[in-house]
Design a protein around this motif. Structure first.
Motif, mmCIF file in Angstrom:
data_model
loop_
_atom_site.group_PDB
_atom_site.id
_atom_site.type_symbol
_atom_site.label_atom_id
_atom_site.label_comp_id
_atom_site.label_asym_id
_atom_site.label_seq_id
_atom_site.Cartn_x
_atom_site.Cartn_y
_atom_site.Cartn_z
ATOM 1 N N ALA A 124 1.565 1.459 0.521
ATOM 2 C CA ALA A 124 2.468 2.734 0.754
ATOM 3 C C ALA A 124 2.812 2.833 2.118
ATOM 4 N N MET A 125 2.063 2.317 3.182
ATOM 5 C CA MET A 125 2.360 2.412 4.532
ATOM 6 C C MET A 125 2.107 1.376 5.306
ATOM 7 N N PRO A 126 2.810 0.312 5.366
ATOM 8 C CA PRO A 126 2.427 -0.810 5.765
ATOM 9 C C PRO A 126 2.328 -0.974 7.297
ATOM 10 N N ALA A 140 -2.997 1.775 2.477
ATOM 11 C CA ALA A 140 -1.958 1.511 3.391
ATOM 12 C C ALA A 140 -1.026 0.190 3.133
#
Lengths: 705, 705
Positions: free
Chosen positions: B603-605, B600
């Protein structure tokens, strides 16, 4: 029956006509006279010879003819009598202003249904009850008592507003008129007992003058009709913006108590609007804020924004606002930069945002000259002119005319942001859409661009029918193997598995597998099986199958449920667990969901909805709208997860819901890697009356014959 | 030196004074005369005896005295000469309107630095260059040429606006004046070469009339001064709202080219503002939209919103808007509901939202009576009155007076939402904050409530000093065992581990462990070791330690790096991997980050920032602001993850950055369960000049002595 009789009636009778122009029975007469209504206007009042200077009649049956429309401005039983008499006379439509019907509870609802039945028997249409009325400023047929028509002077124009709530038709009318935008239709339908907002929307779209349609909805009982209106609007190139109350749980409760309507989960409404190319506004302000821009009819969906300002700071804020709104900002071409360098003073900023500096005070032509260069750049889709402060000494009219001309010749939107009302008025007078702040301007540009994309997608996909729930709600929950079997039959990739009731079964299955397996107790009654120790993993040939079965049997029986055997399946690798599911909504029909699985489903939801029928591409877009979208694109050298099994699963769920006698499906999880994926768990709930479901019902009938 | 000489000068000289009131050199004189400036006003113009009716002087040295302030309205060398002469004369402060300095590039920047040095030598303060000037409508000292003061008539009042940009001081002034709000200070500082926005903010807070401070910033080079201003403002109860340009990457680039200032990562600015109780506005509209409400000075941070409307639809939309804004909605007490039932007609809605219906047309006292009941309810923090449509027949003045009285007696905010300007004006005249839509009203209420909470938290935490980067940037990257060691020394819980270079070492370590271990090759040079096969898991006594070492050595050497041994550690269980890290920002000093770990992070902070010093509670709040916050609260019967090890880690990172000669730290991941957690990987980068860092420097010196 068309609704021409209320939108463009040749004759209107007002039951309960009043001389007092501020009374409900006086206002429509006053407004129609003021607006120059050309048809026959027949006040009905048994106590007066004349009302507001017009000859009055004692009763409906004393009229010189059968009116196209009757406004019922009397309450209670008198209203019911007027509707009954109108229906018998062959009136085209009645507008019932009286309240005290469906919105008051079951008794009022019953009275409302009787009203509707009376009207239907006479082939008469009903607006209301509890309606503020309909107003057509094109024909002057103002069958409405809205206070707003006194507060803000009407002017015929290209906007139509249709609302259940009277107040929420008056507010956007007032806001638009305050900005000088003409409005033709302002219709408030009240309880929608016969004619709904959606049906009226279809009717209004027959009016070629209408170029923007604004809707306010509290309930949405006829999505198929709204889908039809949306299709008509798309065919005519009329954008539809809708404000639907009840975004929040409390708002839905309040709306339900206010209108007595079914409350649909809000995300389903979102998905429905998006699918049909309707822009859903979040607030009253958003319902109207882009109106000028829609009406300008300029293109500009492709290419980025170019900001031209007299202040560097203003340019920076505009670029920030674009970023916040997710609106692309153009990179100007080398040719444009070179032309700007030649045109502007040395201290000006030429890279987007273009900073003209205070130099426009001495040479106002800098603005149109720079704007022309930007508008000619193929990478630019729209221009924002920012004049944060100007006044005496600035040639505002010249700049406004220049901006308008560039929009006309380029076909690209050019909008103004200015804090000063006087500056905005000068640009608006030339037809340039104006905003108080950059932020507002960019939100509007972004909305129109994204709305155009929605409309294009809806056109490409085709509307598709809206199927209500024919299955009558929730039936029984199937066991996991039965659920997996149905899913597999509909094309969902499912894990290879075997139902085992004996140790020999289990042993045989394990022997067929390369690696260890997972063994779960079968039960339709227990959810979250792993929480109860009913899922054993890493079982291989070294484990005693008898013990495995005995353990699960004991645990299941401890929960008070009979042991029905186990389901054995290989342990499937996963880089992510994904959930795909769906259910049949009683109003909107089948709804399919894709999202992040595992613990995220409940604690940190990350899901997207799809309304069937949908394309494989729509599933890809739904995945792309998730927070976990990067997993499907790949990052840091990782291979992207495969979307193909999820597309098959989503399409499978859609067909299960449409044809399979199924009320709801949960595939949770699908275990997914870059190379594929499959559902390792499934839960199907049947429809309560599967025979009513078309596919299943027909299938059964054919097999029996 | 205080800034009294420019805010309240006893005498002002204008170099480049003009008779033309639209010229830069004419406007300040015109404005000061118009505003009745009581001090001495000395135009300087060698070509004229009188300017705008005042006696003019040929040069600074011909003045009858030394002016407190000089406005430099001449360009280039003439401006430099005027500054030089002013400094020599003992002038208190000079406002340099001339542009062409720091904003044009390195050469202009050098000239600007020379100007500043000249002023400092004479103990004179400089505003600008490239400044629109300062305006104090309390004293009439308008050392500014803003066009806006002609476009919108000034009126002294409780608001102070301080901005780098002239345009962005004029816009909020114009917006506030358009709403009838009085503004005292309008200061535009330009290039901030000496006096900054922050320092001027401190000075303006000495003015007891100031009750609301609005800032516009493009760069922020002196956070310590802004922290001081924020502390002063909190002590005086003055809310500070700031608009900081450069939220987006492109905006930051544009701002940097516009001002030549250092661009700080925007989230650090967010964290800084929040820590000091400054509300960060997202847009110019948000900078001013809650001004009335701030100035009303009502409470209402506790308790939910109560909506009272004349339209059910309006109430539903208001509740939706509150939900969207995350603003709580009150549940009325049984006593309130009973009182409302007794007060309102039977068809009114009494549950929040309260729907008065059209009944207020015949009895306008229903509004204040219902509002009184709601305001007396302890669960209600604020009231929103919605009048979507009203007009003739409504006692608007009476309702406005009633609403104002209830706010006064209850001390709770009562605000109006109405689309009609006339209705808003009637309520505003009674002192009720007014908004065009419910949405706008609720955003303002929500902002003020959340801002109050920020201020309270800042007061509770104490401001804390702002430490700049004394370490001179990034030094060298330490190996994982060295990094873990430093972290552990600062209180970070780290996994028990051993550095092994021989098979015997590794074997011995494995023998001390209950379960299998993880073995990683040591290298400061290779990031993402697992991507290169440099991390072997599930190693137990059954594996040959020679082979393990040989495998890792071979892989490391294949990457072209020397083999430096391995780090062995137990395999730590985790329900989630969390990341904690930090770095020293060159402007804002230490910044600590906590967030979701694993894939994460990139890629998906999902991260939150903290500026040291911070309390353990601040770390809990940071965790609570994450998307994964539910994991720390527990859900579906799961035990919550332990926050304690993360608090220790965050505090440890803070002390490492403050004292440890450390430039940056990454603890990624910390493996966390409900029972605890520890860092299993760490990466420390030292400061380039660790000797400059106070803690480390002192420590070394003491050890050597």
């Amino acid at each position: 029956m068309t609704l021409t009789s209320v939108l463009s009636p040749r004759s209107v009778a007002i039951v309960g006509a009043s001389d007092n122009t501020d009374k409900i029975g006086g206002r429509p007469i006053y407004y129609m006279k003021r607006q120059g209504y050309a048809g026959a206007l027949w006040p009905i009042n048994p106590g007066r010879d004349r009302v507001q200077g017009l000859p009055a009649f004692p009763a409906l049956d004393a009229l010189p003819g059968v009116p196209d429309a009757v406004v019922v401005a009397v309450p209670g039983q008198a209203a019911i009598d007027a509707v009954t008499q109108s229906a018998e006379m062959g009136v085209g439509a009645a507008v019932i202003i009286a309240s005290g019907f469906g919105e008051t509870g079951p008794e009022g609802k019953a009275a409302e249904v009787r009203l509707r039945d009376i009207a239907r028997a006479g082939n008469m249409r009903l607006i209301g009850p509890n309606s503020q009325g309909l107003a057509n400023f094109g024909t002057g047929a103002i069958l409405s008592f809205s206070t707003m028509f006194s507060e803000a002077d009407p002017q015929d124009g290209p906007v139509a507003i249709i609302s259940q709530s009277g107040a929420m038709s008056g507010v956007p009318y007032g806001l638009l008129r305050g900005r000088g935008i003409g409005v033709r239709h302002v219709h408030a339908t009240g309880n929608d007992c016969d004619v709904t907002v959606s049906e009226l929307a279809c009717a209004v779209l027959d009016d070629p003058e209408v170029r923007l349609l604004l809707l306010y909805l509290e309930s949405l009982g006829d999505p198929a009709m709204l889908a039809r209106a949306a299709a008509l609007a798309r065919a005519r190139g009329v954008p539809v913006v809708a404000l639907k109350a009840g975004r929040s749980e409390r708002g839905r409760r309040a709306a339900a108590s206010h209108t007595g309507a079914i409350a649909t989960p809000d995300r389903v409404v979102d998905a429905f609007f998006a699918k049909h190319g309707i822009w859903r506004a979040d607030s009253m302000a958003e319902l109207v804020h882009a109106a000028d821009l829609y009406l300008a009819g300029t293109g500009g969906t492709e290419g980025g924004l170019c900001v031209i300002s007299s202040s560097g700071a203003s340019g920076v804020l505009a670029v920030d606002a674009a970023d916040l709104a997710g609106h692309p900002v153009a990179d100007l071409s080398p040719a444009s930069l070179s032309a700007l360098r030649d045109t502007l003073p040395a201290f000006a900023g030429i890279e987007n945002p273009i900073d003209l500096t205070g130099a426009i005070l001495s040479d106002s032509t800098l603005l149109p000259r720079a704007a022309k260069i930007a508008a000619d750049d193929a990478g630019v889709g729209a221009l924002l002119v920012g004049l944060p402060v100007s006044g005496k000494g600035y040639d505002v009219e010249g700049m406004a005319a220049g901006a308008a001309a560039i929009s006309r010749t380029s076909g690209k939107p050019v909008v103004l942001s200015a804090a000063q009302p006087r500056i905005r008025a000068a640009f608006a007078a030339k037809g340039v859409p104006v905003f108080e702040t950059d932020h507002a301007a960019i939100r509007a540009l972004s909305q129109v661009a994204r709305h155009r994309a929605l409309i294009a997608a809806a056109d490409a996909a085709g509307a598709g029918p809206v199927e209500r729930d024919a299955g009558g709600g929730q039936g029984r929950t199937l066991s996991e193997p039965d659920s997996l079997a149905i899913a597999a039959r509909h094309g969902v990739p499912v894990v290879p598995h075997r139902r085992c009731t004996t140790a020999a079964d289990l042993k045989a299955f394990i022997a067929t597998q390369d690696g260890p397996v997972v063994v779960k107790a079968i039960s339709a009654a227990v959810a979250h099986k792993s929480d109860h120790g009913l899922v054993l993993t890493h079982i291989d040939a070294g484990r005693d199958p008898e013990t495995v079965l005995a353990t699960l049997k004991e645990r299941m029986e401890a929960l008070g449920h009979p042991f029905e055997g186990v389901l054995a399946a290989p342990m499937v690798p996963a880089e992510r667990e994904i959930v795909v599911g769906g259910h049949v909504d009683p109003v909107f029909g089948p709804v399919v969901m894709v999202g992040d699985g595992g613990i995220a489903v409940e604690a940190m939801p990350d899901t997207a909805l799809l309304l069937p029928p949908f394309s494989d591409d729509a599933v890809r877009q739904a995945l792309d709208s998730l927070r976990i979208a990067p997993l499907f694109r790949g990052f840091r050298g990782r291979r992207p997860l495969g979307a193909a099994p999820l597309i098959r699963a989503a399409q499978g769920v859609a067909t299960m819901l449409a044809d399979g006698g199924v009320h709801s499906v949960d595939l949770n999880p699908l275990r997914v890697t870059p190379d594929g994926g499959c559902a390792v768990d499934a839960l199907v709930v049947t429809a309560a009356q599967p025979d009513l479901v078309k596919g299943a019902g027909q299938g059964d009938a054919m097999e029996k014959s």
